[in-house]
Each structure stands twice: as structure tokens, then as C-alpha cells.
Design a protein around this motif. Structure first.
Motif, mmCIF file in Angstrom:
data_model
loop_
_atom_site.group_PDB
_atom_site.id
_atom_site.type_symbol
_atom_site.label_atom_id
_atom_site.label_comp_id
_atom_site.label_asym_id
_atom_site.label_seq_id
_atom_site.Cartn_x
_atom_site.Cartn_y
_atom_site.Cartn_z
ATOM 1 N N SER A 194 35.192 -0.401 16.077
ATOM 2 C CA SER A 194 33.926 0.014 16.700
ATOM 3 C C SER A 194 32.738 -0.709 16.078
ATOM 4 O O SER A 194 31.819 -1.137 16.784
ATOM 5 C CB SER A 194 33.731 1.527 16.586
ATOM 6 N N PRO A 238 30.813 8.439 14.620
ATOM 7 C CA PRO A 238 30.965 9.797 14.064
ATOM 8 C C PRO A 238 32.173 10.557 14.637
ATOM 9 O O PRO A 238 32.802 11.341 13.917
ATOM 10 C CB PRO A 238 29.650 10.490 14.445
ATOM 11 N N TRP A 240 25.338 0.066 21.123
ATOM 12 C CA TRP A 240 24.916 1.441 20.861
ATOM 13 C C TRP A 240 26.046 2.421 21.111
ATOM 14 O O TRP A 240 26.215 3.382 20.356
ATOM 15 C CB TRP A 240 23.687 1.801 21.688
ATOM 16 N N VAL A 241 26.816 2.201 22.163
ATOM 17 C CA VAL A 241 27.937 3.097 22.478
ATOM 18 C C VAL A 241 28.966 3.051 21.353
ATOM 19 O O VAL A 241 29.444 4.090 20.894
ATOM 20 C CB VAL A 241 28.569 2.736 23.840
ATOM 21 N N SER A 242 29.308 1.847 20.909
ATOM 22 C CA SER A 242 30.290 1.706 19.824
ATOM 23 C C SER A 242 29.826 2.429 18.563
ATOM 24 O O SER A 242 30.611 3.120 17.915
ATOM 25 C CB SER A 242 30.533 0.234 19.510
ATOM 26 N N LEU A 243 28.555 2.275 18.233
ATOM 27 C CA LEU A 243 28.023 2.953 17.046
ATOM 28 C C LEU A 243 27.954 4.467 17.243
ATOM 29 O O LEU A 243 28.229 5.226 16.309
ATOM 30 C CB LEU A 243 26.643 2.410 16.693
ATOM 31 N N ALA A 244 27.608 4.902 18.439
ATOM 32 C CA ALA A 244 27.511 6.340 18.707
ATOM 33 C C ALA A 244 28.867 7.024 18.594
ATOM 34 O O ALA A 244 28.945 8.230 18.295
ATOM 35 C CB ALA A 244 26.910 6.573 20.090
ATOM 36 N N LEU A 245 29.944 6.290 18.828
ATOM 37 C CA LEU A 245 31.281 6.874 18.757
ATOM 38 C C LEU A 245 31.876 6.851 17.346
ATOM 39 O O LEU A 245 32.902 7.490 17.106
ATOM 40 C CB LEU A 245 32.211 6.167 19.747
ATOM 41 N N ALA A 265 31.908 12.631 24.991
ATOM 42 C CA ALA A 265 31.492 11.399 24.312
ATOM 43 C C ALA A 265 32.568 10.326 24.433
ATOM 44 O O ALA A 265 32.268 9.168 24.741
ATOM 45 C CB ALA A 265 31.192 11.688 22.836
ATOM 46 N N ALA A 324 30.292 -3.368 17.948
ATOM 47 C CA ALA A 324 28.840 -3.179 17.897
ATOM 48 C C ALA A 324 28.146 -4.424 17.354
ATOM 49 O O ALA A 324 27.128 -4.866 17.901
ATOM 50 C CB ALA A 324 28.498 -1.962 17.041
ATOM 51 N N GLY A 380 31.803 7.323 26.792
ATOM 52 C CA GLY A 380 31.734 6.128 25.958
ATOM 53 C C GLY A 380 32.786 5.098 26.346
ATOM 54 O O GLY A 380 32.500 3.901 26.413
#
Length: 148
Positions: free
Chosen positions: A117, A84, A77-82, A61, A121, A65
Motif C-alpha cells: 500500500s 490503518p 490517498w486511497v492506498s494511504l487511507a487503507l 473502506a 501510494a 477503496g
């Protein structure tokens, strides 16, 4: 002047996105792959109560990412996915105190990266959050024309 400010704001957003991408690549490839090794990282994850296989997911990830952020692909989306992943880092370091120079690292750096992040986003996904020069909003321009 406003065109210069707008270009500067766009450059600032790009610098923030690129810096975040470089950080994720460095943290995954340099730290997890070259310094600790993926097996060592998996062992560390297991030692703190996480499944060892999760280290491979986190590595992928962060690496993928980071590259996507550098390439400006699906940035929001990538910033938000990272987030967690960063929240996990925050959790790992939460008992170590505020300063990252404390033994085993503190929690302020992971928290700062979570905020960065979210900002990246927002800049990518919310038009109102995108940097722009003052007075370039269509609504403001239309309002000023109506008052002439």
C-alpha cells in the motif's frame, strides 16, 4: 529500448495497484460479506475487543477503496487511507506467529500488504518514486547535453 522499459515499469505499477484493489474487494465482499456475513464480522470484532460497528466501517473502506484502486482514482490517498485497516489486521494476527498458515493466520501477509500500500501510494504521489526508464530524468538529460 528505454520506451519499452518505461512502458514495462508503468505496467508493473498498474499491476501492483490492480492486485491490491482486487485483494481489498475480495477481503471485504467475499470474506466479510459472503463468508462471515457483516453481522458475523461485527461479532468477531466485538470478540477481540473492538466495537462491532467498526466492522461495517472496515467493510465499506475495503470495498470502496478496492474499487477506487481498480479505477485508478485518488490512488495515493486511497492506498494511504487503507493502511490503518491493514495495521488493524496486523494487530489482530500479531500473536499468531509469522506464517499466515498458522492457526488464525500469521502477521506476515498484513505486513506485506502495508508495504505494498505504501509503495502504491508513493508511485502515485511522489514523482521520483514513479517507475521510469534509466536516463529519462530531465536533469540527467540536461547534464549530458551540457557536457557535449
Amino acid at each position: 529500448m528505454s520506451a519499452l522499459i518505461e512502458k514495462g515499469n508503468g505496467a508493473a505499477a498498474a499491476l501492483l495497484r490492480i492486485s491490491l484493489g482486487v485483494m481489498f474487494i475480495a477481503h471485504s465482499v467475499v470474506l466479510k460479506f459472503f463468508v462471515f456475513g457483516l453481522a458475523g464480522t461485527a461479532g468477531y470484532f466485538a470478540s477481540i475487543g473492538l466495537p462491532g460497528w467498526l466492522a461495517y466501517v472496515v467493510f465499506a473502506a475495503e470495498a470502496v477503496g478496492g474499487v477506487l484502486l481498480l479505477a485508478n482514482v485518488a490512488t495515493g490517498w486511497v492506498s494511504l487511507a487503507l493502511v490503518p485497516v491493514l495495521a488493524g489486521a496486523f494487530w489482530v494476527h500479531s500473536g499468531n506467529g509469522w506464517v499466515f498458515s498458522n492457526a488464525n493466520g500469521g502477521w506476515e501477509y498484513p505486513l506485506f500488504l502495508i508495504v505494498i500500500s505504501v509503495v502504491v501510494a508513493l508511485q502515485a504521489m511522489v514523482p521520483a518514486a514513479r517507475p521510469r526508464a534509466a536516463g529519462t530524468d530531465r536533469t540527467l538529460r540536461a547534464a549530458s547535453r551540457g557536457s557535449e
